[in-house]
Motif scaffolding. Structure first.
Motif, short mmCIF file in Angstrom:
data_model
loop_
_atom_site.label_atom_id
_atom_site.label_comp_id
_atom_site.label_asym_id
_atom_site.label_seq_id
_atom_site.Cartn_x
_atom_site.Cartn_y
_atom_site.Cartn_z
N PHE A 148 0.83 -1.21 0.00
CA PHE A 148 0.00 0.00 0.00
C PHE A 148 0.87 1.26 0.00
CE2 PHE A 148 -4.01 -2.19 1.35
CZ PHE A 148 -4.86 -1.56 0.45
N SER A 149 1.89 1.28 0.82
CA SER A 149 2.75 2.46 0.86
C SER A 149 3.51 2.65 -0.45
CB SER A 149 3.73 2.36 2.04
OG SER A 149 3.04 2.56 3.27
N ALA A 150 3.87 1.55 -1.10
CA ALA A 150 4.51 1.66 -2.42
C ALA A 150 3.55 2.26 -3.44
CB ALA A 150 4.99 0.28 -2.88
N ALA A 151 2.26 1.92 -3.34
CA ALA A 151 1.27 2.53 -4.22
C ALA A 151 1.16 4.03 -3.95
CB ALA A 151 -0.08 1.85 -4.03
N VAL A 152 1.28 4.42 -2.69
CA VAL A 152 1.28 5.85 -2.35
C VAL A 152 2.52 6.52 -2.92
CG1 VAL A 152 1.33 7.51 -0.43
CG2 VAL A 152 -0.16 5.49 -0.31
N ASP A 153 3.67 5.84 -2.87
CA ASP A 153 4.88 6.36 -3.51
C ASP A 153 4.58 6.70 -4.98
OD1 ASP A 153 6.29 5.80 -1.18
OD2 ASP A 153 7.23 3.98 -1.98
N TYR A 154 4.01 5.73 -5.68
CA TYR A 154 3.75 5.91 -7.11
C TYR A 154 2.79 7.07 -7.35
CZ TYR A 154 2.12 5.13 -11.84
OH TYR A 154 1.78 5.31 -13.17
N LEU A 155 1.69 7.10 -6.62
CA LEU A 155 0.70 8.16 -6.84
C LEU A 155 1.29 9.54 -6.54
CD1 LEU A 155 -2.46 6.43 -5.33
CD2 LEU A 155 -2.09 7.01 -7.74
N GLY A 156 2.10 9.62 -5.50
CA GLY A 156 2.67 10.91 -5.12
C GLY A 156 3.63 11.50 -6.12
N LEU A 157 4.14 10.64 -7.02
CA LEU A 157 5.06 11.11 -8.06
C LEU A 157 4.37 11.31 -9.41
CD1 LEU A 157 8.16 8.83 -7.32
CD2 LEU A 157 7.78 11.19 -6.60
N HIS A 158 3.07 11.04 -9.48
CA HIS A 158 2.36 11.14 -10.75
C HIS A 158 1.97 12.59 -11.02
CE1 HIS A 158 -0.58 10.44 -13.94
NE2 HIS A 158 -0.03 9.24 -14.08
N ALA A 159 2.13 13.01 -12.28
CA ALA A 159 1.90 14.42 -12.64
C ALA A 159 0.45 14.86 -12.45
CB ALA A 159 2.31 14.64 -14.10
N SER A 160 -0.49 13.93 -12.43
CA SER A 160 -1.90 14.30 -12.30
C SER A 160 -2.39 14.29 -10.85
CB SER A 160 -2.78 13.35 -13.12
OG SER A 160 -2.54 13.51 -14.50
N VAL A 161 -1.50 13.96 -9.91
CA VAL A 161 -1.91 13.77 -8.52
C VAL A 161 -1.38 14.88 -7.62
CG1 VAL A 161 -1.65 12.25 -6.51
CG2 VAL A 161 -2.10 11.27 -8.77
N ASP A 162 -2.24 15.36 -6.74
CA ASP A 162 -1.83 16.23 -5.63
C ASP A 162 -1.39 15.32 -4.49
OD1 ASP A 162 -1.60 17.87 -3.42
OD2 ASP A 162 -3.46 18.97 -3.81
N ARG A 163 -0.11 15.23 -4.24
CA ARG A 163 0.40 14.26 -3.28
C ARG A 163 -0.03 14.52 -1.85
NH1 ARG A 163 6.86 14.66 -2.78
NH2 ARG A 163 6.66 13.98 -4.95
N GLU A 164 -0.57 15.71 -1.58
CA GLU A 164 -1.08 16.01 -0.23
C GLU A 164 -2.55 15.62 -0.10
OE1 GLU A 164 0.99 16.75 2.09
OE2 GLU A 164 2.63 16.90 0.64
N ARG A 165 -3.10 14.94 -1.11
CA ARG A 165 -4.52 14.56 -1.08
C ARG A 165 -4.66 13.10 -1.52
NH1 ARG A 165 -7.10 18.64 -5.08
NH2 ARG A 165 -9.10 17.90 -4.23
N ILE A 166 -3.97 12.21 -0.82
CA ILE A 166 -4.00 10.79 -1.14
C ILE A 166 -4.73 10.02 -0.05
CG2 ILE A 166 -2.61 8.72 -1.52
CD1 ILE A 166 -0.46 10.47 -2.73
N GLY A 167 -5.65 9.14 -0.47
CA GLY A 167 -6.37 8.26 0.44
C GLY A 167 -6.17 6.81 0.04
N VAL A 168 -6.74 5.91 0.85
CA VAL A 168 -6.59 4.47 0.64
C VAL A 168 -7.94 3.79 0.84
CG1 VAL A 168 -5.69 2.39 1.76
CG2 VAL A 168 -4.12 4.24 1.16
N ILE A 169 -8.23 2.80 -0.02
CA ILE A 169 -9.37 1.91 0.16
C ILE A 169 -8.85 0.48 0.21
CG2 ILE A 169 -11.51 1.00 -0.80
CD1 ILE A 169 -11.94 3.64 -2.22
N GLY A 170 -9.20 -0.25 1.27
CA GLY A 170 -8.86 -1.66 1.37
C GLY A 170 -10.12 -2.49 1.46
#
Length: 361
Positions: A148-170
């Motif tokens: 899950f944290s690796a997925a957050v790594d990926y999203l936080g580096l994506h050009a379309s993502v605001d890395r301060e606005r990341i959530g998780v669904i399990g």
């Protein structure tokens, strides 16, 4: 805060069905073995649409890979709203159920939330699906939390993502992994667990905590000796195929079969769709309760969603009681555990959307 309906007593699970998920025959989780750099690479990834749900014309989709902290390459499906323009959007990492693949429930959740304005990433856990890692079809509470944290790594580096606005669904067993990940990963601003299982609890204590100390000792004795058999053979032994029915099963096992083994949800890469975990997969879960620090998610919000009639409902109720505010438990009237895998009329997507819009603002 709790909404929807009042709690009711959980059904009693007989010993025969309990032992299907405890001991050496459990569909559980495993100790991660040593693996080479080559074996940590992703599997050959499909290019065609092979999900169990139809493709939406409201989102863009692409296959992606990313690496976790252990060097395992994970495979994912990235969904982006078509009307995103150039603005950076909130994002969600989505995982589960336990033994499923991203072409099943997690992909459905991810695509639906992308239709509602989020960048979403559904991914296969280490050692399963199209993700890397060997041997195949083992799991680990530590490594899968890390996924899950690796997925957050990926999203936080994506050009379309605001890395301060990341959530998780399990979802299902990955609901517990999601809560464990968010407790330690302070980058995540909100988490939702749908039809949640605490896999370390069910593996070590059985359903409704009914395993005796003697049964636990017997299970550990059997699993420990299986390690010698695996070491001597040079390869792990696998359990019987999952979700095949022989008659007399509890209703929740029939429900699993009706999802994983029929056109409704069958996918050839899913462990639960007639494939198997290794026999020693329970070992790494037996001594490691993953929800020990659930209260440390606070002050970030946590949302639990569970079915009224789910055999697993007590997992969410217990976790909800242990979590700190802000927290919310939503019980879906009439819903069973597997109903929240794919039944659009029961999965509360409006609630999930409003929850994440509020807390990823």
């Amino acid at each position: 805060m709790e909404t929807a309906i009042q709690h009711q007593a959980e059904p009693t699970i007989g010993r025969r069905n309990l032992l299907k998920l405890t001991g050496a025959s459990v569909a559980a989780i495993g100790a991660a073995s040593m693996f080479t750099t080559a074996s940590a690479r992703a599997q050959n990834m499909t290019t065609e649409w092979d999900k169990v749900f139809p493709k939406s014309d409201k989102v863009d989709h692409e296959k992606v890979t990313f690496r976790n902290r252990y060097g395992i390459t994970l495979a994912g499906d990235l969904y982006l709203p078509k009307d995103r323009t150039d603005r950076r959007l909130p994002a969600l990492a989505v995982g589960g159920p336990f033994g499923a693949v991203k072409e099943q429930s997690s992909g459905l959740y991810a695509q639906t939330m992308a239709e509602r304005g989020f960048v979403t990433l559904a991914f296969d856990g280490s050692f399963t699906g199209e993700s890397g890692g060997e041997p195949r079809n083992v799991a680990s509470p530590d490594i899968n939390t890390e996924d899950f944290s690796a997925a957050v790594d990926y999203l936080g580096l994506h050009a379309s993502v605001d890395r301060e606005r990341i959530g998780v669904i399990g979802i299902c067993g990955w609901g517990g992994m999601a809560l464990n990940a968010v407790a330690s990963d302070k980058r995540v601003k909100a988490v939702a667990a749908s039809t949640m299982y605490d896999m370390t609890r069910v593996m070590s204590k059985g359903y409704n905590d009914s395993v005796t100390p003697e049964q636990r000792a017997q299970t550990l004795e059997q699993l420990s000796r299986q390690r010698w058999a695996d070491a001597e053979a040079g390869t792990p032994a696998y359990q019987p195929p999952y979700n095949e029915l022989k008659g007399g099963e509890a209703q929740f096992l029939i429900d699993y079969h009706n999802y994983y083994m029929t056109p409704r949800g069958y996918h050839k890469r899913a462990v639960n769709s007639g494939n198997s975990w290794t026999q020693t997969t329970p070992l790494s879960f037996m001594n490691m309760p993953i929800l020990t620090y659930i209260a440390e998610i606070s002050p970030r919000p946590v949302l639990f969603v569970h079915g009224e009639k789910a055999h697993s409902r007590y997992f969410s109720e217990t976790a909800f009681a242990a979590a700190a505010e802000p927290k919310e438990l939503v019980i879906i009237p009439g819903a069973s555990h597997a109903d929240l895998y794919d039944k659009i009329d029961l999965i509360p997507f409006d609630k999930l959307q409003s929850f994440f819009e509020q807390h990823l603002a």
